[in-house]
Design a protein around this motif. Structure first.
Motif, PDB file in Angstrom:
ATOM      1  N   ASN A  96     -15.346   8.654   8.779  1.00 34.58           N
ATOM      2  CA  ASN A  96     -15.658  10.075   8.699  1.00 34.58           C
ATOM      3  C   ASN A  96     -17.166  10.208   8.918  1.00 34.58           C
ATOM      4  N   HIS A  97     -17.559  10.963   9.919  1.00 26.25           N
ATOM      5  CA  HIS A  97     -18.970  10.922  10.337  1.00 26.25           C
ATOM      6  C   HIS A  97     -19.911  11.677   9.412  1.00 26.25           C
ATOM      7  N   VAL A  98     -19.375  12.362   8.390  1.00 25.27           N
ATOM      8  CA  VAL A  98     -20.259  13.011   7.411  1.00 25.27           C
ATOM      9  C   VAL A  98     -19.971  12.523   5.991  1.00 25.27           C
ATOM     10  N   GLY A  99     -19.219  11.439   5.854  1.00 24.52           N
ATOM     11  CA  GLY A  99     -18.975  10.855   4.541  1.00 24.52           C
ATOM     12  C   GLY A  99     -17.968  11.589   3.681  1.00 24.52           C
ATOM     13  N   ASN A 100     -17.124  12.405   4.271  1.00 32.21           N
ATOM     14  CA  ASN A 100     -16.104  13.144   3.518  1.00 32.21           C
ATOM     15  C   ASN A 100     -14.837  12.281   3.386  1.00 32.21           C
ATOM     16  N   PHE A 101     -14.967  11.171   2.676  1.00 27.18           N
ATOM     17  CA  PHE A 101     -13.896  10.178   2.610  1.00 27.18           C
ATOM     18  C   PHE A 101     -12.774  10.646   1.681  1.00 27.18           C
ATOM     19  N   CYS A 102     -11.526  10.403   2.110  1.00 25.21           N
ATOM     20  CA  CYS A 102     -10.345  10.887   1.387  1.00 25.21           C
ATOM     21  C   CYS A 102      -9.277   9.799   1.316  1.00 25.21           C
ATOM     22  N   LEU A 103      -8.229  10.094   0.585  1.00 16.88           N
ATOM     23  CA  LEU A 103      -7.067   9.208   0.516  1.00 16.88           C
ATOM     24  C   LEU A 103      -6.009   9.647   1.526  1.00 16.88           C
ATOM     25  N   ALA A 104      -5.201   8.688   1.952  1.00 11.96           N
ATOM     26  CA  ALA A 104      -4.073   8.940   2.844  1.00 11.96           C
ATOM     27  C   ALA A 104      -2.838   8.249   2.265  1.00 11.96           C
ATOM     28  N   PRO A 105      -1.636   8.629   2.706  1.00 17.58           N
ATOM     29  CA  PRO A 105      -0.443   7.945   2.208  1.00 17.58           C
ATOM     30  C   PRO A 105      -0.415   6.448   2.519  1.00 17.58           C
ATOM     31  N   ILE A 106      -1.014   6.056   3.653  1.00 19.69           N
ATOM     32  CA  ILE A 106      -1.127   4.640   4.003  1.00 19.69           C
ATOM     33  C   ILE A 106      -2.581   4.342   4.364  1.00 19.69           C
ATOM     34  N   HIS A 107      -3.103   3.257   3.816  1.00 16.24           N
ATOM     35  CA  HIS A 107      -4.436   2.770   4.179  1.00 16.24           C
ATOM     36  C   HIS A 107      -4.298   1.392   4.814  1.00 16.24           C
ATOM     37  N   ALA A 108      -5.268   1.063   5.641  1.00 17.36           N
ATOM     38  CA  ALA A 108      -5.364  -0.286   6.206  1.00 17.36           C
ATOM     39  C   ALA A 108      -6.689  -0.899   5.762  1.00 17.36           C
ATOM     40  N   ASP A 109      -6.617  -2.091   5.222  1.00 16.94           N
ATOM     41  CA  ASP A 109      -7.832  -2.856   4.947  1.00 16.94           C
ATOM     42  C   ASP A 109      -8.138  -3.630   6.214  1.00 16.94           C
ATOM     43  N   THR A 110      -9.130  -3.156   6.958  1.00 16.07           N
ATOM     44  CA  THR A 110      -9.415  -3.772   8.259  1.00 16.07           C
ATOM     45  C   THR A 110     -10.066  -5.141   8.120  1.00 16.07           C
ATOM     46  N   THR A 111     -10.470  -5.526   6.905  1.00 17.89           N
ATOM     47  CA  THR A 111     -11.024  -6.872   6.705  1.00 17.89           C
ATOM     48  C   THR A 111      -9.914  -7.904   6.522  1.00 17.89           C
ATOM     49  N   THR A 112      -8.765  -7.476   6.010  1.00 17.13           N
ATOM     50  CA  THR A 112      -7.646  -8.399   5.780  1.00 17.13           C
ATOM     51  C   THR A 112      -6.450  -8.129   6.686  1.00 17.13           C
ATOM     52  N   GLY A 113      -6.412  -6.932   7.309  1.00 11.29           N
ATOM     53  CA  GLY A 113      -5.273  -6.544   8.127  1.00 11.29           C
ATOM     54  C   GLY A 113      -4.099  -6.014   7.329  1.00 11.29           C
ATOM     55  N   GLU A 114      -4.281  -5.856   6.026  1.00 12.12           N
ATOM     56  CA  GLU A 114      -3.190  -5.430   5.141  1.00 12.12           C
ATOM     57  C   GLU A 114      -2.970  -3.921   5.229  1.00 12.12           C
ATOM     58  N   LEU A 115      -1.701  -3.498   5.144  1.00  9.85           N
ATOM     59  CA  LEU A 115      -1.353  -2.092   5.005  1.00  9.85           C
ATOM     60  C   LEU A 115      -1.056  -1.806   3.536  1.00  9.85           C
ATOM     61  N   ILE A 116      -1.611  -0.726   3.033  1.00  7.66           N
ATOM     62  CA  ILE A 116      -1.451  -0.366   1.622  1.00  7.66           C
ATOM     63  C   ILE A 116      -0.674   0.942   1.547  1.00  7.66           C
ATOM     64  N   TYR A 117       0.522   0.888   0.962  1.00  7.90           N
ATOM     65  CA  TYR A 117       1.379   2.059   0.827  1.00  7.90           C
ATOM     66  C   TYR A 117       1.158   2.674  -0.552  1.00  7.90           C
ATOM     67  N   THR A 118       0.862   3.963  -0.596  1.00  8.08           N
ATOM     68  CA  THR A 118       0.581   4.641  -1.852  1.00  8.08           C
ATOM     69  C   THR A 118       1.819   5.426  -2.312  1.00  8.08           C
ATOM     70  N   PRO A 119       1.850   5.882  -3.582  1.00  6.12           N
ATOM     71  CA  PRO A 119       2.983   6.708  -4.035  1.00  6.12           C
ATOM     72  C   PRO A 119       3.217   7.947  -3.171  1.00  6.12           C
ATOM     73  N   SER A 120       2.158   8.494  -2.594  1.00 10.52           N
ATOM     74  CA  SER A 120       2.313   9.689  -1.754  1.00 10.52           C
ATOM     75  C   SER A 120       3.262   9.431  -0.595  1.00 10.52           C
ATOM     76  N   TYR A 121       3.173   8.246   0.006  1.00 10.01           N
ATOM     77  CA  TYR A 121       4.053   7.893   1.121  1.00 10.01           C
ATOM     78  C   TYR A 121       5.512   7.990   0.707  1.00 10.01           C
ATOM     79  N   TYR A 122       5.835   7.440  -0.452  1.00 12.70           N
ATOM     80  CA  TYR A 122       7.231   7.424  -0.882  1.00 12.70           C
ATOM     81  C   TYR A 122       7.712   8.805  -1.286  1.00 12.70           C
ATOM     82  N   TYR A 123       6.842   9.585  -1.926  1.00 20.86           N
ATOM     83  CA  TYR A 123       7.239  10.949  -2.298  1.00 20.86           C
ATOM     84  C   TYR A 123       7.528  11.787  -1.061  1.00 20.86           C
ATOM     85  N   ILE A 124       6.670  11.712  -0.041  1.00 18.01           N
ATOM     86  CA  ILE A 124       6.946  12.438   1.207  1.00 18.01           C
ATOM     87  C   ILE A 124       8.268  11.976   1.799  1.00 18.01           C
TER      88      ILE A 124
END
Length: 488
Positions: free
Chosen positions: A385-413
């Motif tokens: 985010n080019h102005v630092g307005n960082f937020c949460l998403a239903p799925i995140h990726a840790d680009t240092t490990t390649g891992e996908l992180i599924y949050t409760p929001s994903y399952y609720y949707i």
């Protein structure tokens, strides 16, 4: 055969014929499909869209006050369901491109496959940059009011490939709509894409033409555009891309420029969404635009967000229903929501999922036809985010490990999007106690989908009551369930 025997035989035969179930009645539970499949996601458990029960309906009696019930009346049907989805932003596409091929396919399946994932059917994207881009940009050179330099080359690197792969994974069809965060700087009163400002009157036609250029360019790439919104968050002066339109300003731009220009270009069938901002002021915006026949004729409906809670109040769900009540010929679509203020320690905070569940249920019960999440994917910082307005998403990726992180929001949707399919009809559904929230939709294949959410910290047993049939269902504390059963 004696006449009295013949008479008795005919009476018996008639009774047998007329006693047969009315198999063509769409509001009658199927004799062959009385079972209920129950899928559950629950806090402090391994249940995530897990099939937990198969129940059978039995004949219902009169419910009593000590019981907790969810009453479903299939004969009372309301709006047609359009879809559920999320936004493919530059940020999402840039993060996706950093994943391995295997993780990319896992991610695509997770969102867009009906069988392997949660079956998204709706997609939003941005017209040039938003805050969730690595920098500000437009599709023209600064000062080009004739739009001769217009091109979408920027989007070809990350965003367009992801849109195409998502569409392919979804079976070749996704409803795609697009929203602008700001006109180019030279068209604005503050000569900046950031910090609000307004569209200068002399650029009304040029900005309307810009929408046409965008639609044509995207459709030339094989990406049909279902619709557009006039302006993202038109009453918010942000440190990122933003532009202010008063209600009268949006009305006049729509009726004098955008609407006629879309029609003249042969895009009269494209849907135009007004407002695209929070629930708090949506009723005033509806009154101003929808009460003007010359503006209203171009407006398919109204989009809204959920960020009105920034002022410290509760979500204004009832405002959605009030717009639907006042303007029943207009459509309502939830166009954006996310969990603000990224915090890596809050990936698995259960309340975030419950926020999604409550909003989706209330919004649909108030007449909404479609529901769109914000970024489908962000990285381990909540960006880029080019102005630092960082937020949460239903799925995140840790680009240092390649891992996908599924949050409760994903399952609720997923409890909605996986089971409720486009063209379903919402059905009257009412819980008898405040611990539970619920909504139901009847799919075109005759399957009823009832979603029940337990907001309380205690397990609840409730009676699902449909027609004259009932089944006892147990839902864990802080859980959401989808119940799927057959109607003919």
């Amino acid at each position: 055969m004696r006449k009295d025997h013949i008479k008795i035989f005919c009476l018996l035969f008639s009774a047998m014929v007329f006693a047969q179930p009315k198999k063509n009645d769409p509001n009658t539970l199927s004799e062959a499909g009385k079972s209920i499949n129950v899928y559950t996601t629950a806090e402090k458990s391994d249940l995530k869209l897990s099939k937990t029960q198969t129940l059978e309906f039995t004949k219902a009696g009169q419910p009593v006050e000590k019981d907790i019930s969810v009453f479903v009346e299939p004969k009372k049907q309301f709006q047609t369901f359009m879809g559920i989805g999320g936004a493919i932003t530059d940020a999402s596409a840039e993060v996706f491109a950093k994943l391995s091929k295997e993780k990319q396919q896992e991610f695509l399946n997770a969102y867009y496959s009906k069988d392997k994932g949660i079956g998204y059917s709706l997609m939003r994207t941005t017209i040039h940059s938003s805050d969730f881009s690595s920098g500000s940009y437009t599709y023209v050179k600064e000062g080009d009011k004739d739009l001769k330099t217009f091109n979408i080359d920027h989007d070809r690197q990350f965003r367009i490939p992801l849109i195409k792969r998502a569409t392919e994974t979804a079976g070749g069809k996704l409803l795609l709509y697009a929203s602008p965060w700001s006109p180019p700087a030279f068209m604005k009163s503050n000569n900046s894409m950031l910090h609000g400002g307004t569209l200068l009157p002399e650029y009304g036609q040029a900005w309307a033409n810009y929408f046409i250029k965008f639609i044509k360019a995207y459709e030339k790439e094989g990406m049909p555009v279902w619709g557009i919104s006039v302006q993202n968050e038109p009453m918010a002066t942000q440190i990122w891309e933003s532009c202010i339109f008063t209600a009268e300003g949006e009305r006049d731009f729509l009726k004098n420029y955008l609407g006629p220009t879309m029609a003249k270009a042969g895009f009269g069938d494209k849907k135009i969404i007004v407002w695209d901002h929070n629930r708090d002021l949506m009723n005033q915006r509806a009154n101003v635009i929808f009460s003007d026949p010359e503006a209203s004729k171009y407006a398919w409906g109204m989009g809204f967000h959920w960020y009105e809670t920034w002022a410290g109040g509760e979500p204004m769900y009832d405002n959605v229903g009030k717009v639907q009540e006042a303007y029943p010929d207009k459509n309502l679509i939830f166009t954006e929501g996310c969990v603000e203020k990224f915090d890596v320690s809050k990936y698995q905070i259960w309340a975030n999922g419950e926020r999604y569940g409550a909003s989706i249920i209330h919004d649909f019960n108030n007449g909404t036809v479609g529901w769109t999440d914000w970024n489908i994917l962000l990285d381990q910082t909540g960006g880029p985010n080019h102005v630092g307005n960082f937020c949460l998403a239903p799925i995140h990726a840790d680009t240092t490990t390649g891992e996908l992180i599924y949050t409760p929001s994903y399952y609720y949707i997923g409890h909605f999007s996986k089971f409720i399919r486009p063209d379903a009809r919402r059905v009257s559904t009412v819980p008898s106690r405040s611990q539970l929230l619920s909504t139901s939709f009847l799919n075109t294949d005759g399957k009823m989908v009832t979603v029940v959410m337990n907001q309380s910290g205690a397990e609840v047993t409730y009676n699902l009551m449909v027609d004259n049939q009932t089944a006892a269902v147990t839902i864990p504390a802080h859980a959401i369930q989808t119940l799927v059963y057959q109607l003919l």
